[in-house]
Design a protein around this motif. Structure first.
Motif, mmCIF file in Angstrom:
data_model
loop_
_atom_site.group_PDB
_atom_site.id
_atom_site.type_symbol
_atom_site.label_atom_id
_atom_site.label_comp_id
_atom_site.label_asym_id
_atom_site.label_seq_id
_atom_site.Cartn_x
_atom_site.Cartn_y
_atom_site.Cartn_z
ATOM 1 N N LEU A 124 -47.361 26.671 25.535
ATOM 2 C CA LEU A 124 -47.510 27.322 26.430
ATOM 3 C C LEU A 124 -49.031 27.019 27.884
ATOM 4 O O LEU A 124 -48.843 27.662 28.715
ATOM 5 N N LEU A 125 -49.651 25.660 27.456
ATOM 6 C CA LEU A 125 -50.675 25.544 28.589
ATOM 7 C C LEU A 125 -50.205 24.086 29.408
ATOM 8 O O LEU A 125 -51.331 24.628 31.084
ATOM 9 N N ARG A 126 -48.853 24.130 29.435
ATOM 10 C CA ARG A 126 -48.619 23.764 30.083
ATOM 11 C C ARG A 126 -48.625 23.945 31.724
ATOM 12 O O ARG A 126 -48.170 23.663 32.473
ATOM 13 N N GLN A 127 -48.443 25.401 32.141
ATOM 14 C CA GLN A 127 -48.206 26.105 32.837
ATOM 15 C C GLN A 127 -49.192 25.899 34.097
ATOM 16 O O GLN A 127 -49.624 25.830 34.779
ATOM 17 N N PHE A 128 -51.015 25.125 33.533
ATOM 18 C CA PHE A 128 -51.836 25.455 34.159
ATOM 19 C C PHE A 128 -52.458 23.771 34.734
ATOM 20 O O PHE A 128 -51.655 22.492 34.057
ATOM 21 N N HIS A 129 -52.615 23.498 35.291
ATOM 22 C CA HIS A 129 -53.315 21.929 35.646
ATOM 23 C C HIS A 129 -54.572 21.912 35.093
ATOM 24 O O HIS A 129 -55.952 22.161 35.151
ATOM 25 N N GLU A 130 -54.260 20.509 34.092
ATOM 26 C CA GLU A 130 -55.160 19.741 33.288
ATOM 27 C C GLU A 130 -56.447 21.085 33.051
ATOM 28 O O GLU A 130 -56.987 21.055 32.946
ATOM 29 N N PRO A 131 -55.464 22.103 32.508
ATOM 30 C CA PRO A 131 -56.751 23.243 31.575
ATOM 31 C C PRO A 131 -57.517 22.922 30.991
ATOM 32 O O PRO A 131 -57.072 21.957 29.872
ATOM 33 N N ALA A 132 -59.471 22.768 30.705
ATOM 34 C CA ALA A 132 -60.020 22.673 29.483
ATOM 35 C C ALA A 132 -59.951 23.425 28.982
ATOM 36 O O ALA A 132 -59.141 24.686 28.369
ATOM 37 N N LEU A 133 -59.010 23.053 27.228
ATOM 38 C CA LEU A 133 -59.081 23.688 26.406
ATOM 39 C C LEU A 133 -60.096 23.670 25.059
ATOM 40 O O LEU A 133 -60.593 22.775 24.213
ATOM 41 N N ALA A 134 -60.310 24.478 24.563
ATOM 42 C CA ALA A 134 -61.642 24.896 23.708
ATOM 43 C C ALA A 134 -61.117 25.062 22.433
ATOM 44 O O ALA A 134 -60.433 26.598 22.612
ATOM 45 N N PHE A 135 -61.596 24.624 21.532
ATOM 46 C CA PHE A 135 -61.153 24.635 19.772
ATOM 47 C C PHE A 135 -61.880 24.273 18.964
ATOM 48 O O PHE A 135 -62.392 22.999 19.216
ATOM 49 N N SER A 136 -61.805 24.802 17.689
ATOM 50 C CA SER A 136 -63.064 24.675 17.348
ATOM 51 C C SER A 136 -62.131 23.064 16.085
ATOM 52 O O SER A 136 -62.942 22.564 15.140
ATOM 53 N N GLY A 137 -61.454 22.893 16.744
ATOM 54 C CA GLY A 137 -60.090 21.880 15.835
ATOM 55 C C GLY A 137 -59.002 21.740 15.543
ATOM 56 O O GLY A 137 -58.627 23.087 15.805
ATOM 57 N N PRO A 300 -38.169 28.493 32.995
ATOM 58 C CA PRO A 300 -37.071 27.423 33.136
ATOM 59 C C PRO A 300 -37.359 25.744 32.381
ATOM 60 O O PRO A 300 -37.090 25.663 31.475
ATOM 61 N N SER A 301 -39.348 25.621 32.623
ATOM 62 C CA SER A 301 -39.068 24.149 31.652
ATOM 63 C C SER A 301 -40.643 24.402 31.700
ATOM 64 O O SER A 301 -41.694 25.562 32.004
ATOM 65 N N ALA A 302 -41.076 23.503 30.771
ATOM 66 C CA ALA A 302 -42.821 24.033 30.877
ATOM 67 C C ALA A 302 -43.648 23.685 31.809
ATOM 68 O O ALA A 302 -44.811 24.189 31.333
ATOM 69 N N THR A 303 -43.363 22.974 33.072
ATOM 70 C CA THR A 303 -43.950 22.847 33.679
ATOM 71 C C THR A 303 -44.829 24.376 34.747
ATOM 72 O O THR A 303 -45.268 24.185 35.631
ATOM 73 N N GLY A 304 -43.751 24.916 34.664
ATOM 74 C CA GLY A 304 -43.418 25.808 35.280
ATOM 75 C C GLY A 304 -44.350 27.249 35.030
ATOM 76 O O GLY A 304 -44.558 27.375 33.872
ATOM 77 N N GLY A 305 -44.369 28.242 35.853
ATOM 78 C CA GLY A 305 -45.206 29.854 35.399
ATOM 79 C C GLY A 305 -43.741 31.034 34.817
ATOM 80 O O GLY A 305 -42.456 29.674 35.078
ATOM 81 N N THR A 306 -43.721 31.690 34.741
ATOM 82 C CA THR A 306 -42.823 32.711 34.125
ATOM 83 C C THR A 306 -42.589 33.486 34.950
ATOM 84 O O THR A 306 -43.735 34.118 35.836
#
Length: 331
Positions: A124-137, A300-306
């Motif tokens: 899902l996050l591949r559509q953004f450019h190097e996003p920061a992902l905050a997660f607990s683990g 169509p591809s993970a690197t593109g938007g929807t």
């Protein structure tokens, strides 16, 4: 000494002085000589330029912040969801739900409770450019995939100073994030490289007052409010509010029908983690302005938007404001 001898010595002395002076001047004019003539203008070296690959046009748009947010009853009310530009709702183990909030136009003071990441988040996050992902683990076997994905993995292990434990709740529902400690400033709307378009509603649509999406052990309900110009959110039959900000009411709600399959990971009880496939195409319903529009989604591809289109192939515009995308199982 005779006159002729004195004359010869004078000539030889003059020649020696001239030769010495010539050698000295010649040495001073060489590139590696010791003379530093301040009158000669110096050329300042041009700063080094790193050529950005042509495949990274989004590098000029900035990188958003994505936060995995707990959504079980013990985690409510959440904090900071009202400031998100996009909220994704996905199914997790045991038929429960979890949220991913994406921030680009503004950063709230705090977000949470923060919970763990899932494998399908990476797609899902591949559509953004190097996003920061905050997660607990995450599950131990999934962590290498997260750290090799094109994103900034910002868990408490890496960025302990950005997290804190809130009072009044038991762990694990009390972990919160200070977004400003991960991003110096909100990157702006251009960082939302999702393919979403905003503008006037298309013609047609069906009047809609409420729409529910059910998971095996969770339920979302969206009720149109003309006063709020948005869809009032309820979770498991309870109004969804945020701490200090009141009822959540996104301007647009997307029910995106996707394939949800079992992943190779499971929880401690042996429940397999659902994998939500967000690359492909399928049906969708777009709720805005008190109406429901049948649409088709395509990525169509993970690197593109929807992209979302209406029945006649026209682009489906979203209403200005927050967007919720709820992933529902395709029939």
């Amino acid at each position: 000494m005779g006159h002729r001898a004195r004359t010869r010595r004078t000539v030889l002395t003059a020649a020696l002085v001239a030769a010495t002076l010539t050698a000295s001047l010649t040495a001073g004019c060489t590139r590696h000589g010791p003379i530093d003539d301040a009158r000669t203008p110096r050329r300042t070296p041009a700063p080094a330029r790193s050529a950005a690959p042509a495949s990274e046009p989004a590098s000029q748009t900035g990188s958003p912040l994505a936060v995995k947010v707990d959504n079980v009853p013990a985690a409510r009310p959440q904090t900071g969801l009202d400031a998100a530009d996009i909220v994704y709702a996905e199914q997790v183990e045991g038929g429960l739900s979890r949220l991913m909030a994406v921030f680009a136009t503004k950063l709230p003071q705090a977000v949470g409770p923060v919970r763990s990441a899932r494998e399908s988040d990476l797609e899902l996050l591949r559509q953004f450019h190097e996003p920061a992902l905050a997660f607990s683990g995450a599950q131990r076997k999934l962590l290498p995939l997260i750290h090799h994905a094109p994103l900034r993995a910002e868990s408490p292990d890496k960025a302990a100073g950005a997290y804190y434990r809130g009072s009044g709740r038991a762990a694990p529902h009390n972990l919160y994030l200070h977004p400003a400690r991960l991003l110096p400033a909100a990157p702006g709307r251009a960082a939302l490289t999702t393919g979403f378009h905003y503008g006037p509603a298309p013609s047609g649509g069906t009047p809609e007052t409420a729409r529910a999406v059910r998971y095996p052990a969770a339920r979302f309900t969206f009720t149109w409010s003309a006063r709020r110009s948005g869809w009032l959110v309820a979770m498991d039959g309870t109004p969804a509010v945020t701490a200090g900000s009141g009822r959540l009411a996104p301007a647009t709600v997307v029910v995106q029908h996707v394939k949800i399959r079992s992943s190779r990971y499971h929880d401690a009880l042996g429940n397999h983690t659902p994998y939500t496939e967000t690359v492909g195409s399928g049906k969708a319903e777009v709720l805005r302005d008190g109406r429901s529009f049948d649409a088709t989604w395509s990525r169509p591809s993970a690197t593109g938007g929807t992209a979302f289109t209406t029945a006649d192939g026209s682009r489906m515009n979203f209403a200005e404001g927050q967007v919720w995308v709820v992933f529902a199982t395709a029939s």
